[in-house]
Write a protein that holds these residues in place. Sequence first.
Motif, PDB file in Angstrom:
ATOM      1  N   PHE A   7       0.842  -1.197   0.000  1.00 48.30           N
ATOM      2  CA  PHE A   7       0.000   0.000   0.000  1.00 48.30           C
ATOM      3  C   PHE A   7       0.881   1.254   0.000  1.00 48.30           C
ATOM      4  CE2 PHE A   7      -2.200   3.487   2.096  1.00 48.30           C
ATOM      5  CZ  PHE A   7      -3.365   3.542   1.340  1.00 48.30           C
ATOM      6  N   TYR A   8       0.417   2.278  -0.709  1.00 48.15           N
ATOM      7  CA  TYR A   8       1.042   3.601  -0.613  1.00 48.15           C
ATOM      8  C   TYR A   8      -0.052   4.653  -0.775  1.00 48.15           C
ATOM      9  CZ  TYR A   8       0.642   3.726  -5.730  1.00 48.15           C
ATOM     10  OH  TYR A   8       0.144   3.708  -7.017  1.00 48.15           O
ATOM     11  N   ASP A   9       0.173   5.826  -0.194  1.00 46.34           N
ATOM     12  CA  ASP A   9      -0.813   6.911  -0.265  1.00 46.34           C
ATOM     13  C   ASP A   9      -0.690   7.634  -1.594  1.00 46.34           C
ATOM     14  OD1 ASP A   9      -2.343   6.924   2.159  1.00 46.34           O
ATOM     15  OD2 ASP A   9      -0.504   7.474   3.211  1.00 46.34           O
ATOM     16  N   ARG A 213      -8.667  -6.382 -10.923  1.00 50.23           N
ATOM     17  CA  ARG A 213      -9.305  -6.950  -9.735  1.00 50.23           C
ATOM     18  C   ARG A 213      -8.383  -6.830  -8.536  1.00 50.23           C
ATOM     19  NH1 ARG A 213     -11.804 -11.961 -12.917  1.00 50.23           N
ATOM     20  NH2 ARG A 213     -13.731 -10.986 -13.611  1.00 50.23           N
ATOM     21  N   PRO A 214      -8.895  -6.368  -7.418  1.00 46.69           N
ATOM     22  CA  PRO A 214      -8.047  -6.198  -6.228  1.00 46.69           C
ATOM     23  C   PRO A 214      -7.678  -7.544  -5.622  1.00 46.69           C
ATOM     24  CG  PRO A 214     -10.349  -5.739  -5.702  1.00 46.69           C
ATOM     25  CD  PRO A 214     -10.289  -5.954  -7.182  1.00 46.69           C
ATOM     26  N   VAL A 215      -6.560  -7.553  -4.914  1.00 45.14           N
ATOM     27  CA  VAL A 215      -6.167  -8.732  -4.142  1.00 45.14           C
ATOM     28  C   VAL A 215      -6.954  -8.690  -2.837  1.00 45.14           C
ATOM     29  CG1 VAL A 215      -4.254  -9.926  -3.018  1.00 45.14           C
ATOM     30  CG2 VAL A 215      -3.880  -8.722  -5.191  1.00 45.14           C
ATOM     31  N   LYS A 216      -7.762  -9.699  -2.592  1.00 41.45           N
ATOM     32  CA  LYS A 216      -8.695  -9.658  -1.463  1.00 41.45           C
ATOM     33  C   LYS A 216      -8.238 -10.485  -0.266  1.00 41.45           C
ATOM     34  CE  LYS A 216     -12.788  -8.681  -4.288  1.00 41.45           C
ATOM     35  NZ  LYS A 216     -14.140  -9.115  -4.693  1.00 41.45           N
ATOM     36  N   VAL A 217      -7.073 -11.116  -0.372  1.00 40.33           N
ATOM     37  CA  VAL A 217      -6.555 -11.915   0.742  1.00 40.33           C
ATOM     38  C   VAL A 217      -5.389 -11.177   1.404  1.00 40.33           C
ATOM     39  CG1 VAL A 217      -7.297 -14.134  -0.187  1.00 40.33           C
ATOM     40  CG2 VAL A 217      -5.076 -13.196  -0.872  1.00 40.33           C
ATOM     41  N   ASP A 218      -5.199 -11.421   2.694  1.00 42.88           N
ATOM     42  CA  ASP A 218      -4.108 -10.768   3.428  1.00 42.88           C
ATOM     43  C   ASP A 218      -2.757 -11.353   3.052  1.00 42.88           C
ATOM     44  OD1 ASP A 218      -5.838  -9.071   4.794  1.00 42.88           O
ATOM     45  OD2 ASP A 218      -6.185 -10.544   6.382  1.00 42.88           O
ATOM     46  N   ASP A 219      -2.734 -12.677   2.875  1.00 48.56           N
ATOM     47  CA  ASP A 219      -1.498 -13.370   2.526  1.00 48.56           C
ATOM     48  C   ASP A 219      -1.368 -13.393   1.004  1.00 48.56           C
ATOM     49  OD1 ASP A 219       0.571 -15.123   2.023  1.00 48.56           O
ATOM     50  OD2 ASP A 219      -0.133 -16.672   3.401  1.00 48.56           O
ATOM     51  N   ASN A 297       4.369   1.330 -16.230  1.00 48.37           N
ATOM     52  CA  ASN A 297       3.732   2.502 -15.636  1.00 48.37           C
ATOM     53  C   ASN A 297       3.696   2.361 -14.115  1.00 48.37           C
ATOM     54  OD1 ASN A 297       3.330   3.349 -18.255  1.00 48.37           O
ATOM     55  ND2 ASN A 297       1.153   3.780 -18.004  1.00 48.37           N
ATOM     56  N   PHE A 298       3.116   3.333 -13.436  1.00 53.75           N
ATOM     57  CA  PHE A 298       2.946   3.283 -11.986  1.00 53.75           C
ATOM     58  C   PHE A 298       1.578   2.671 -11.681  1.00 53.75           C
ATOM     59  CE2 PHE A 298       6.155   6.464 -12.712  1.00 53.75           C
ATOM     60  CZ  PHE A 298       7.081   6.205 -11.715  1.00 53.75           C
ATOM     61  N   HIS A 299       1.566   1.657 -10.837  1.00 56.36           N
ATOM     62  CA  HIS A 299       0.389   0.806 -10.662  1.00 56.36           C
ATOM     63  C   HIS A 299      -0.376   1.069  -9.366  1.00 56.36           C
ATOM     64  CE1 HIS A 299       1.801  -1.352 -14.142  1.00 56.36           C
ATOM     65  NE2 HIS A 299       2.975  -1.550 -13.566  1.00 56.36           N
ATOM     66  N   LEU A 300      -1.563   0.505  -9.291  1.00 55.68           N
ATOM     67  CA  LEU A 300      -2.431   0.688  -8.126  1.00 55.68           C
ATOM     68  C   LEU A 300      -1.805   0.091  -6.868  1.00 55.68           C
ATOM     69  CD1 LEU A 300      -4.565   0.796 -10.597  1.00 55.68           C
ATOM     70  CD2 LEU A 300      -6.235   0.186  -8.863  1.00 55.68           C
ATOM     71  N   PRO A 301      -2.072   0.727  -5.712  1.00 49.61           N
ATOM     72  CA  PRO A 301      -1.624   0.139  -4.442  1.00 49.61           C
ATOM     73  C   PRO A 301      -2.218  -1.258  -4.262  1.00 49.61           C
ATOM     74  CG  PRO A 301      -2.466   2.376  -4.126  1.00 49.61           C
ATOM     75  CD  PRO A 301      -2.822   1.979  -5.519  1.00 49.61           C
ATOM     76  N   LYS A 329       5.170  14.471  -7.991  1.00 44.47           N
ATOM     77  CA  LYS A 329       3.911  14.656  -8.721  1.00 44.47           C
ATOM     78  C   LYS A 329       3.922  14.019 -10.116  1.00 44.47           C
ATOM     79  CE  LYS A 329       2.580  18.801  -6.163  1.00 44.47           C
ATOM     80  NZ  LYS A 329       1.829  17.961  -5.205  1.00 44.47           N
ATOM     81  N   TYR A 330       4.420  12.792 -10.167  1.00 45.00           N
ATOM     82  CA  TYR A 330       4.262  11.996 -11.389  1.00 45.00           C
ATOM     83  C   TYR A 330       2.775  11.700 -11.587  1.00 45.00           C
ATOM     84  CZ  TYR A 330       9.176  10.866 -12.423  1.00 45.00           C
ATOM     85  OH  TYR A 330      10.499  10.925 -12.809  1.00 45.00           O
ATOM     86  N   ARG A 331       2.407  11.375 -12.819  1.00 40.80           N
ATOM     87  CA  ARG A 331       1.026  10.980 -13.139  1.00 40.80           C
ATOM     88  C   ARG A 331       0.942   9.459 -13.095  1.00 40.80           C
ATOM     89  NH1 ARG A 331      -0.480  11.951 -18.105  1.00 40.80           N
ATOM     90  NH2 ARG A 331      -2.481  12.980 -17.869  1.00 40.80           N
ATOM     91  N   PHE A 332      -0.129   8.947 -12.485  1.00 39.82           N
ATOM     92  CA  PHE A 332      -0.219   7.519 -12.192  1.00 39.82           C
ATOM     93  C   PHE A 332      -1.241   6.789 -13.077  1.00 39.82           C
ATOM     94  CE2 PHE A 332       2.279   8.812  -8.731  1.00 39.82           C
ATOM     95  CZ  PHE A 332       2.771   7.706  -8.056  1.00 39.82           C
ATOM     96  N   PHE A 333      -1.027   5.481 -13.174  1.00 41.44           N
ATOM     97  CA  PHE A 333      -1.912   4.489 -13.797  1.00 41.44           C
ATOM     98  C   PHE A 333      -1.913   4.560 -15.328  1.00 41.44           C
ATOM     99  CE2 PHE A 333      -4.628   4.775  -9.642  1.00 41.44           C
ATOM    100  CZ  PHE A 333      -3.559   4.290  -8.921  1.00 41.44           C
ATOM    101  N   SER A 334      -2.994   4.160 -15.957  1.00 43.93           N
ATOM    102  CA  SER A 334      -3.009   3.839 -17.391  1.00 43.93           C
ATOM    103  C   SER A 334      -2.514   4.956 -18.310  1.00 43.93           C
ATOM    104  CB  SER A 334      -4.427   3.451 -17.819  1.00 43.93           C
ATOM    105  OG  SER A 334      -4.835   2.267 -17.178  1.00 43.93           O
ATOM    106  N   PHE A 335      -2.954   6.194 -18.083  1.00 44.91           N
ATOM    107  CA  PHE A 335      -2.531   7.320 -18.909  1.00 44.91           C
ATOM    108  C   PHE A 335      -1.394   8.114 -18.249  1.00 44.91           C
ATOM    109  CE2 PHE A 335      -7.000   7.375 -20.901  1.00 44.91           C
ATOM    110  CZ  PHE A 335      -6.552   6.668 -22.008  1.00 44.91           C
TER     111      PHE A 335
END
Length: 342
Positions: A7-9, A213-219, A297-301, A329-335
Amino acid sequence: MKTSDFFYDLPEELIAQTPVEPRNSSRLMILDKNNGDIQHKIFSDLTDCLKENDCLVLNDTRVIPARIFGVKKETGAVVEFLLVAQKENDVWECLCKPGKRAKIGTRFSFGEGKLIGEIVDINEEDGNRFVKFSCEDNIFSVLDEIGSMPLPPYIKEKLKDKERYQTVYSKELGSAAAPTAGLHFTPEMLDEIRKKGVKIAYVTLHVGLGTFRPVKVDDVTKHNMHTEHYIMPQETADIINETKEKGGRVISVGTTSCRTLESVAAKNGCICKDEGDTSIFIYPGFEFKCIDALITNFHLPESTLIMLVSAFAGFDNVMNAYDTAVKEKYRFFSFGDSMFIC
């Protein structure tokens, strides 16, 4: 290793809503995977970072404009369909909203009758519908006319030009999402790269919606990875093997190219002509057998994609690079902007 470790903010305003013009004017972070050093460049500077005998491996998949709206024949109710994958003949697996209106046997009209769909089955596990489509023309031609791009949910702006969600070298129809690392290349830049003596090779991996799809498990190790179809042509295998023999670097453009290359290497013990389905899950501790560098690119947390990048460049290096990208202040994700890990 826990999912929360990744995770990152990210401030919402750093999520890129539109692509930059020209394509190769996006920013480029260069990350040294050996010591974590960071440089800040523009994507067009990538050419200067490449060496003779290197090889760029690009994913030539093409996104289907697969978001269409159907009118229920009996009631006129409107349902949104997203074609996810072609199963057999004219049957496609689709996401439907609202799903309660798409029961088995229900028929829908799209584009004022240019396309007709009938719900023939339901996947009880995820609620996806299997739809049999019929039309007078080729379904891809109809989708190109009436469909819109299935942009990720974090992009709220309307895309003015459908081609901006395609790479300039896209060819093989079949993806539900773009291999976004390749969106930064222009034809002119690819020509410049070739002139340096860098080989350019192509694989195909049809990107599925599981990418988002998010990762829904802790491990992390308990996550079930989605499956995607890939093709490794003989010509590409030959170029990669020749690159290795000459001491050049195999540079994967994107996580999808990486998953293809590492899937083939793990399956066969070498890089060779191959085709199949892969559900390879790459996270820290993975032993890479093919790639030497990665453009991404820069990906989702907490996503499987940031886990793959961390496996390649080192967890601490990547999390520090992401913190730096937020501060700068880089731009994140697909674009958004890009990273060259070497």
